[in-house]
Motif scaffolding. Structure first.
Motif, short mmCIF file in Angstrom:
data_model
loop_
_atom_site.label_atom_id
_atom_site.label_comp_id
_atom_site.label_asym_id
_atom_site.label_seq_id
_atom_site.Cartn_x
_atom_site.Cartn_y
_atom_site.Cartn_z
N SER A 127 0.82 -1.21 0.00
CA SER A 127 0.00 0.00 0.00
C SER A 127 0.85 1.27 0.00
CB SER A 127 -0.96 0.00 1.20
OG SER A 127 -0.20 0.01 2.38
N LEU A 131 -5.12 3.22 -2.75
CA LEU A 131 -5.85 2.44 -1.76
C LEU A 131 -5.67 0.97 -2.05
CD1 LEU A 131 -9.22 4.42 -1.65
CD2 LEU A 131 -7.44 4.42 0.12
N SER A 187 -7.14 -3.02 -0.70
CA SER A 187 -7.99 -3.80 0.21
C SER A 187 -7.87 -5.27 -0.11
CB SER A 187 -9.46 -3.38 0.08
OG SER A 187 -10.28 -4.29 0.78
N GLU A 244 -11.19 -1.25 5.34
CA GLU A 244 -11.94 0.00 5.31
C GLU A 244 -11.89 0.70 3.95
OE1 GLU A 244 -9.23 -0.61 6.99
OE2 GLU A 244 -7.74 0.96 6.69
N ASN A 245 -10.95 0.27 3.07
CA ASN A 245 -10.82 0.95 1.78
C ASN A 245 -11.72 0.39 0.68
OD1 ASN A 245 -8.78 2.61 2.77
ND2 ASN A 245 -7.26 1.00 2.42
#
Ligand code: ATP
Ligand code: MG
Lengths: 389, 224
Positions: free
Chosen positions: A83, A90, A92, A118-119
């Motif tokens: 990341s 972003l 995930s 959360e992304n």
């Protein structure tokens, strides 16, 4: 001395009409052949179009990374480092399970459960209708919280507010924290009939011990190739070759188009075989016709028909049969397309090219399979033909 | 206009060679009314088919209007059958699906005549055999004699230089047969060359030149 096409055509139509039942049955082979070519190819093309559309709906700055070597996994450090790479905005995890979802007496079997961080919502363009998104704390604490897709919410709760209600996923209780807005589905699944949970929670519950698939959003769609090569060199460095696969939208599109293209060709090919069988039917009937009309051929030659006149007469006869059969097949095929489109809500329709090719192919079948009988007829010697009983 | 020089025809059936015409020489002048008689199997039809360019001789020469037939190719022969020869068969040989008009029109279609002129000439031909009012009848709606008259109209419509008739009255009763012969005779009187095959001596008597065929040779030649 040469006879006009118009007269040949008139003559052929006359003899075609003189044996309507036989003509119809012969035509039926072509009708069925062309019909199936039209429907099959249209369905193939329809599938291609919807696949393309759904991939394009994903956004062009997304990369999907999947580990293909089962012995390796993304460690937390790896994920963090990934990341941080240049161009990565972003990231995930993206882990898929399937589980039954239950609320009270309402039961939904086989719902797709996606483990995310959360992304994920931002990467995939999910927006929230009510409640809140999954947050970093949920991930860290392995909270049993769930975001419902709009379809699941509707099916379980109807018009009631699901927030803070408790549902069970495979028997484990989760608290509903939010409901997603309705979103068009993509190739990767129904965006409405699914639920999102923290990937950490999911991995524990479903006993998945490693993340093998992640989705990355690039900072800039224009630089996505650069971002991809950054990721590639990072992965190459730690995992070695042939252990991972990165998909971007373009690659996906071309791969899938290749697959659906082959599929379409296959379907069309199978349908084409039935057209060929129809052609053999034409040849068969034309041979019968020629031998039945040997005397007629003799008479025509005796009064001045050339070889080419006889040849064209029979060739046109077979192509008229196959051509009209083709047109009927096309019309029935387009009708079937419309019925299928409305019944299954998938937009399929025959393109102009397909219609044209199907028609030309049916004509070709008529000419090709008519050639042998017509040639046989034209080669008859007048005396022999006249003597024929 | 028609000259055969020592024409032979040999059929080969497997091992057996069958010589059907054994050196035929004839000379048919313009305006002649030629009859060919002879017992069954003597080769009359074989000879007629050669004259009509439906078949070719095994040896010998056939001059049509001064030109040897073996120099023509298939398309030339088709054109000759269309333009120079009118053929009348014993079995009429009309196309059953076409009506009288369409049957008669056919040679003109193959000649590439335009539709308007085709119509005029077809009607004239049908009129000349007395079937103007039957032009839209199918062959099976006509009597034998009428069918043969349609066939004559078809042979005539292209204004050929010679009419060949292979037993034109063979399938007809005496009365219709006589009608057909009357037509042929009157055509000849107007100058048309006619060659007719017959079993009927009465028919032969009405001709100008009479030859008798037996076993593929001309055994008798009578010019009146
Ligand atoms: N295609 C053929 N193959 C073999 N033999 C043939 C063929 N055509 C005719 N023949 C033979 O040639 C001989 C003469 O036949 P042709 O039809 O010329 O006789 P014809 O004089 O017209 O007889 P009819 O008066 O019965 O019509 C016959 O013996 C016949 O069997
Ligand atoms: Mg005969």
């Amino acid at each position: 001395m040469n006879m006009s096409l118009k007269n040949t055509l008139k003559m052929s139509i006359k003899s075609i009409l003189s044996n309507k039942m036989r003509t119809f049955l012969t035509m039926l082979g072509i009708i069925i052949g062309v019909f199936s070519v039209i429907v099959m190819v249209s369905m193939g093309q329809g599938a291609t179009a919807s696949v393309t559309q759904s991939i394009e709906g994903m956004g062009s700055n997304l990369l999907n990374i999947t580990l293909t070597d089962r012995t390796i996994r993304f460690s937390n450090d790896n994920l963090n480092e990934l990341s941080m790479l240049e161009g990565v905005q972003l990231m995930s995890p993206n882990i898929n399970w399937v589980a039954p979802v239950k609320y009270g007496l309402n039961n939904e079997a086989g719902i797709s459960v996606v483990g995310v961080n959360e992304n994920y919502m931002a990467i995939n363009g999910h927006t929230i209708k009510t409640g809140r998104l999954i947050n970093p704390l949920d991930i860290e604490n392995r909270n049993k919280v769930v975001l419902l897709g709009s379809g699941v919410s509707e099916n379980l709760f109807g018009r009631f507010n699901p927030i803070d209600e408790s549902i069970s996923l495979s028997g484990i209780k989760y608290t509903v924290v939010g409901v997603l807005d309705e979103k068009e589905s993509t190739l990767f699944g129904d965006n409405n009939n699914m639920v999102l949970i923290p990937y950490t929670t999911g991995m524990r519950q479903f006993r998945t011990n490693s993340v093998t698939s992640i989705t990355v959003q690039g900072a800039d769609a224009a630089l996505i190739d650069k971002t991809q090569s950054n990721i590639e060199s990072y992965l190459l460095n730690i995992y070695g070759t042939d252990s991972y696969r990165i998909f971007n939208q373009e690659q996906l599109l071309s791969t899938l188009n290749e697959i659906t293209g082959v599929l379409t060709l296959l379907l069309g090919g199978i349908a084409g075989i039935s057209l060929l069988v129809g052609g053999i039917g034409i040849m068969n009937i034309m041979l019968v016709t020629v031998s039945e009309r040997t005397r007629e051929i003799g008479v025509r030659k005796a009064i001045g028909a050339r070889r080419s006149n006889i040849l064209f007469q029979f060739l046109i006869e077979s192509s008229v049969i196959s051509g009209i059969g083709g047109i009927i097949g096309i019309m029935l095929g387009m009708l079937a397309n419309r019925i299928i489109s409305t019944a299954f809500e998938i937009p399929i329709s025959a393109s102009v090219q397909v219609v044209l090719i199907a028609f030309l192919f049916s004509l070709f079948v008529g000419v090709f399979f008519g050639m042998y009988p017509a040639n046989k007829a034209s080669k008859l010697k007048p005396v022999d033909a006249l003597r024929y009983e | 206009m028609i000259r055969l020089d020592n024409v032979t025809k040999v059929y080969i059936m497997g091992e057996i060679e069958l010589t059907v015409l054994k050196g035929i020489s004839i000379d048919v002048r313009e305006g002649d009314f030629y009859s060919i008689i002879g017992p069954s199997g003597s080769g009359k039809s074989t000879l007629m088919n050669i004259l009509g360019c439906l078949d070719v001789p095994t040896s010998g020469e056939y001059y049509l209007d001064g030109k040897e037939i073996s120099t023509y190719n298939e398309n030339d022969l088709a054109r000759i059958r269309n333009e120079k020869i009118g053929f009348i068969f014993q079995k009429f040989n009309l196309l059953p699906r076409l009506d009288a008009f369409e049957n008669v029109e056919l040679p003109l279609i193959y000649r590439g005549v335009k539709s308007k002129r085709r119509k005029e000439e077809t009607e004239i031909a049908l009129d000349s055999v007395g079937l103007y009012d039957r032009m839209h009848h199918k062959p099976n709606e006509l009597s034998g004699g009428q069918q043969q008259r349609v066939a004559i109209a078809r042979a005539l419509v292209g204004n050929p230089s010679v009419l060949l008739a292979d037993e034109p009255t063979g399938n007809l009763d005496t009365k219709s047969g006589n009608e057909v012969l009357d037509i042929l005779e009157s055509l000849n009187r107007k100058g048309r060359t006619i060659i007719v095959i017959t079993h009927d001596f009465e028919v032969a008597d009405r001709s100008k030149t009479e030859i008798t065929l037996r076993d593929g040779i001309i055994v008798n030649r009578k010019v009146k």
